[in-house]
Scaffold this motif. Sequence first.
Motif, mmCIF file in Angstrom:
data_model
loop_
_atom_site.group_PDB
_atom_site.id
_atom_site.type_symbol
_atom_site.label_atom_id
_atom_site.label_comp_id
_atom_site.label_asym_id
_atom_site.label_seq_id
_atom_site.Cartn_x
_atom_site.Cartn_y
_atom_site.Cartn_z
ATOM 1 N N ARG A 176 -0.445 -11.436 -30.679
ATOM 2 C CA ARG A 176 -1.245 -11.484 -31.906
ATOM 3 C C ARG A 176 -2.137 -12.718 -31.953
ATOM 4 N NH1 ARG A 176 0.130 -10.134 -37.816
ATOM 5 N NH2 ARG A 176 1.954 -9.114 -36.953
ATOM 6 N N GLY A 177 -1.620 -13.870 -31.542
ATOM 7 C CA GLY A 177 -2.368 -15.110 -31.689
ATOM 8 C C GLY A 177 -3.133 -15.570 -30.467
ATOM 9 N N ALA A 178 -3.240 -14.734 -29.451
ATOM 10 C CA ALA A 178 -3.927 -15.135 -28.225
ATOM 11 C C ALA A 178 -5.441 -15.100 -28.401
ATOM 12 C CB ALA A 178 -3.509 -14.222 -27.078
ATOM 13 N N LEU A 179 -6.130 -15.819 -27.531
ATOM 14 C CA LEU A 179 -7.585 -15.783 -27.490
ATOM 15 C C LEU A 179 -8.096 -14.665 -26.599
ATOM 16 C CD1 LEU A 179 -8.439 -19.574 -26.963
ATOM 17 C CD2 LEU A 179 -8.232 -18.336 -29.129
ATOM 18 N N ALA A 180 -7.284 -14.265 -25.623
ATOM 19 C CA ALA A 180 -7.706 -13.279 -24.628
ATOM 20 C C ALA A 180 -6.586 -12.294 -24.378
ATOM 21 C CB ALA A 180 -8.096 -13.979 -23.328
ATOM 22 N N GLY A 181 -6.978 -11.133 -23.896
ATOM 23 C CA GLY A 181 -6.003 -10.114 -23.565
ATOM 24 C C GLY A 181 -5.640 -9.244 -24.745
ATOM 25 N N PRO A 182 -4.780 -8.265 -24.524
ATOM 26 C CA PRO A 182 -4.452 -7.289 -25.560
ATOM 27 C C PRO A 182 -3.419 -7.799 -26.542
ATOM 28 C CG PRO A 182 -3.165 -6.829 -23.607
ATOM 29 C CD PRO A 182 -4.070 -7.989 -23.253
ATOM 30 N N VAL A 183 -3.272 -7.076 -27.640
ATOM 31 C CA VAL A 183 -2.030 -7.121 -28.408
ATOM 32 C C VAL A 183 -1.170 -5.987 -27.867
ATOM 33 C CG1 VAL A 183 -2.874 -8.213 -30.503
ATOM 34 C CG2 VAL A 183 -3.062 -5.734 -30.263
ATOM 35 N N SER A 184 0.132 -6.245 -27.769
ATOM 36 C CA SER A 184 1.044 -5.295 -27.157
ATOM 37 C C SER A 184 2.215 -5.050 -28.092
ATOM 38 C CB SER A 184 1.540 -5.830 -25.815
ATOM 39 O OG SER A 184 0.445 -6.110 -24.954
ATOM 40 N N VAL A 185 2.626 -3.803 -28.190
ATOM 41 C CA VAL A 185 3.694 -3.409 -29.106
ATOM 42 C C VAL A 185 4.782 -2.691 -28.319
ATOM 43 C CG1 VAL A 185 4.303 -1.983 -31.093
ATOM 44 C CG2 VAL A 185 2.130 -3.246 -31.066
ATOM 45 N N GLY A 186 6.013 -3.194 -28.454
ATOM 46 C CA GLY A 186 7.152 -2.560 -27.820
ATOM 47 C C GLY A 186 7.958 -1.760 -28.824
ATOM 48 N N VAL A 234 7.172 -8.909 -21.425
ATOM 49 C CA VAL A 234 7.126 -8.813 -19.972
ATOM 50 C C VAL A 234 5.901 -8.023 -19.523
ATOM 51 C CG1 VAL A 234 8.281 -7.845 -17.941
ATOM 52 C CG2 VAL A 234 9.595 -9.126 -19.627
ATOM 53 N N GLU A 235 5.623 -6.921 -20.187
ATOM 54 C CA GLU A 235 4.489 -6.092 -19.776
ATOM 55 C C GLU A 235 3.166 -6.797 -20.039
ATOM 56 O OE1 GLU A 235 3.002 -1.553 -20.605
ATOM 57 O OE2 GLU A 235 5.109 -1.901 -20.129
ATOM 58 N N ARG A 236 3.042 -7.449 -21.199
ATOM 59 C CA ARG A 236 1.789 -8.155 -21.480
ATOM 60 C C ARG A 236 1.593 -9.333 -20.534
ATOM 61 N NH1 ARG A 236 -0.662 -12.326 -23.951
ATOM 62 N NH2 ARG A 236 -2.710 -11.841 -24.866
ATOM 63 N N ASP A 237 2.657 -10.101 -20.278
ATOM 64 C CA ASP A 237 2.542 -11.237 -19.353
ATOM 65 C C ASP A 237 2.075 -10.777 -17.978
ATOM 66 O OD1 ASP A 237 3.327 -12.983 -21.321
ATOM 67 O OD2 ASP A 237 5.229 -13.548 -20.388
ATOM 68 N N ALA A 238 2.617 -9.652 -17.512
ATOM 69 C CA ALA A 238 2.208 -9.133 -16.212
ATOM 70 C C ALA A 238 0.727 -8.745 -16.208
ATOM 71 C CB ALA A 238 3.070 -7.934 -15.826
ATOM 72 N N LEU A 239 0.257 -8.167 -17.300
ATOM 73 C CA LEU A 239 -1.165 -7.838 -17.405
ATOM 74 C C LEU A 239 -2.029 -9.096 -17.331
ATOM 75 C CD1 LEU A 239 -1.173 -5.134 -20.240
ATOM 76 C CD2 LEU A 239 -1.719 -4.766 -17.830
ATOM 77 N N MET A 240 -1.599 -10.156 -18.008
ATOM 78 C CA MET A 240 -2.389 -11.389 -18.018
ATOM 79 C C MET A 240 -2.386 -12.071 -16.653
ATOM 80 S SD MET A 240 -3.705 -11.221 -20.924
ATOM 81 C CE MET A 240 -4.675 -12.730 -20.732
ATOM 82 N N GLY A 294 -3.243 -16.297 -22.021
ATOM 83 C CA GLY A 294 -4.333 -16.010 -22.952
ATOM 84 C C GLY A 294 -4.271 -16.767 -24.258
ATOM 85 N N TYR A 295 -3.239 -17.601 -24.443
ATOM 86 C CA TYR A 295 -3.103 -18.329 -25.708
ATOM 87 C C TYR A 295 -3.998 -19.579 -25.724
ATOM 88 C CZ TYR A 295 0.584 -15.246 -27.257
ATOM 89 O OH TYR A 295 1.274 -14.134 -27.674
ATOM 90 N N ALA A 296 -4.071 -20.202 -26.894
ATOM 91 C CA ALA A 296 -5.095 -21.212 -27.163
ATOM 92 C C ALA A 296 -4.647 -22.609 -26.746
ATOM 93 C CB ALA A 296 -5.463 -21.195 -28.642
ATOM 94 N N THR A 297 -4.463 -22.833 -25.469
ATOM 95 C CA THR A 297 -4.196 -24.186 -24.980
ATOM 96 C C THR A 297 -5.505 -24.965 -24.874
ATOM 97 O OG1 THR A 297 -4.442 -23.567 -22.660
ATOM 98 C CG2 THR A 297 -2.240 -23.315 -23.639
ATOM 99 N N GLY A 298 -5.392 -26.286 -24.782
ATOM 100 C CA GLY A 298 -6.584 -27.101 -24.609
ATOM 101 C C GLY A 298 -7.319 -26.765 -23.328
ATOM 102 N N MET A 299 -6.575 -26.529 -22.263
ATOM 103 C CA MET A 299 -7.200 -26.175 -20.992
ATOM 104 C C MET A 299 -7.975 -24.857 -21.111
ATOM 105 S SD MET A 299 -6.549 -23.765 -18.421
ATOM 106 C CE MET A 299 -7.343 -23.533 -16.826
ATOM 107 N N HIS A 300 -7.384 -23.898 -21.814
ATOM 108 C CA HIS A 300 -8.035 -22.597 -21.969
ATOM 109 C C HIS A 300 -9.338 -22.732 -22.757
ATOM 110 C CE1 HIS A 300 -7.480 -18.062 -23.166
ATOM 111 N NE2 HIS A 300 -8.579 -18.278 -22.474
ATOM 112 N N ARG A 301 -9.274 -23.454 -23.878
ATOM 113 C CA ARG A 301 -10.499 -23.640 -24.670
ATOM 114 C C ARG A 301 -11.563 -24.393 -23.864
ATOM 115 N NH1 ARG A 301 -10.057 -21.947 -29.862
ATOM 116 N NH2 ARG A 301 -8.069 -22.120 -30.975
ATOM 117 N N GLY A 302 -11.137 -25.401 -23.111
ATOM 118 C CA GLY A 302 -12.091 -26.151 -22.305
ATOM 119 C C GLY A 302 -12.764 -25.294 -21.255
#
Length: 246
Positions: A36-46, A183-189, A206-214
């Motif tokens: 839900r809170g990622a910057l990239a990739g899907p939202v995934s529902v199990g 597990v499934e979403r992590d594998a996709l990323m 895909g989450y909002a780390t400083g490295m990712h934003r940079g």
Amino acid sequence: MTRPRGKRSKAPTLRFEKTFLDLGHRFVAGCDEVGRGALAGPVSVGIVVVDLASAAGLRGVRDSKLLTPAERVALVPRIRRWSVASAVGHASAAEIDALGLMAALRTAGGRAWDSVLEDLTPDVVVLDGNHDWLSAPSQDVLFPTGGDALPDRTRGCAAPVHTKIKADLTCLSVAAASVLAKVERDALMVALAAEHPAFGWEVNKGYATGMHRGAIDAVGPSDHHRKTWRLGSAERPGTPRLESTG
């Protein structure tokens, strides 16, 4: 990403799920989302369905954020065998942008639900949180948010949905669903990281780390970024502040 490991949490049980036996329900589906809170990739529902007439506990299952990546992966085949049906559905970054987050969660959940229906129809759903984003809308709508909105073509969940705050910590079926989705979403990323190495998705998922934003500042967003969200380090009015783990 994983929370720091401290004292082992109390294991979730089927105690809450089994209260539905008195209401005549046998097949209970636990449901949870990740991304839900990622910057990239899907939202995934199990979704994980248990047969209350025969289900026992399952050792080692916790909310996915309380487990190491290796622990989560090892649990997947055990959860699949333990449940009578299970599935994970996804909604892409483009769908999140076009539909909005809640409708995208419903789309991902509807895809998981449709997959579960190939095996059986659950009697009731336990959904983590305090908002029912899973139930099918009362009428057929396209969730229009603009001229290029994408339609939700899933049937959607028609069973009664019971929301429960922190169900991923207390309800075994919901915790199991969170593990499958994570597990499934992590594998996709990780797979997407090989195509887009600048963003470090194999680490931050895909989450909002400083490295990712940079990296977004340096090379710009990819097709898998949620472009309606604040992506780089610069503040943009009207965009949400996001969590950095999940």
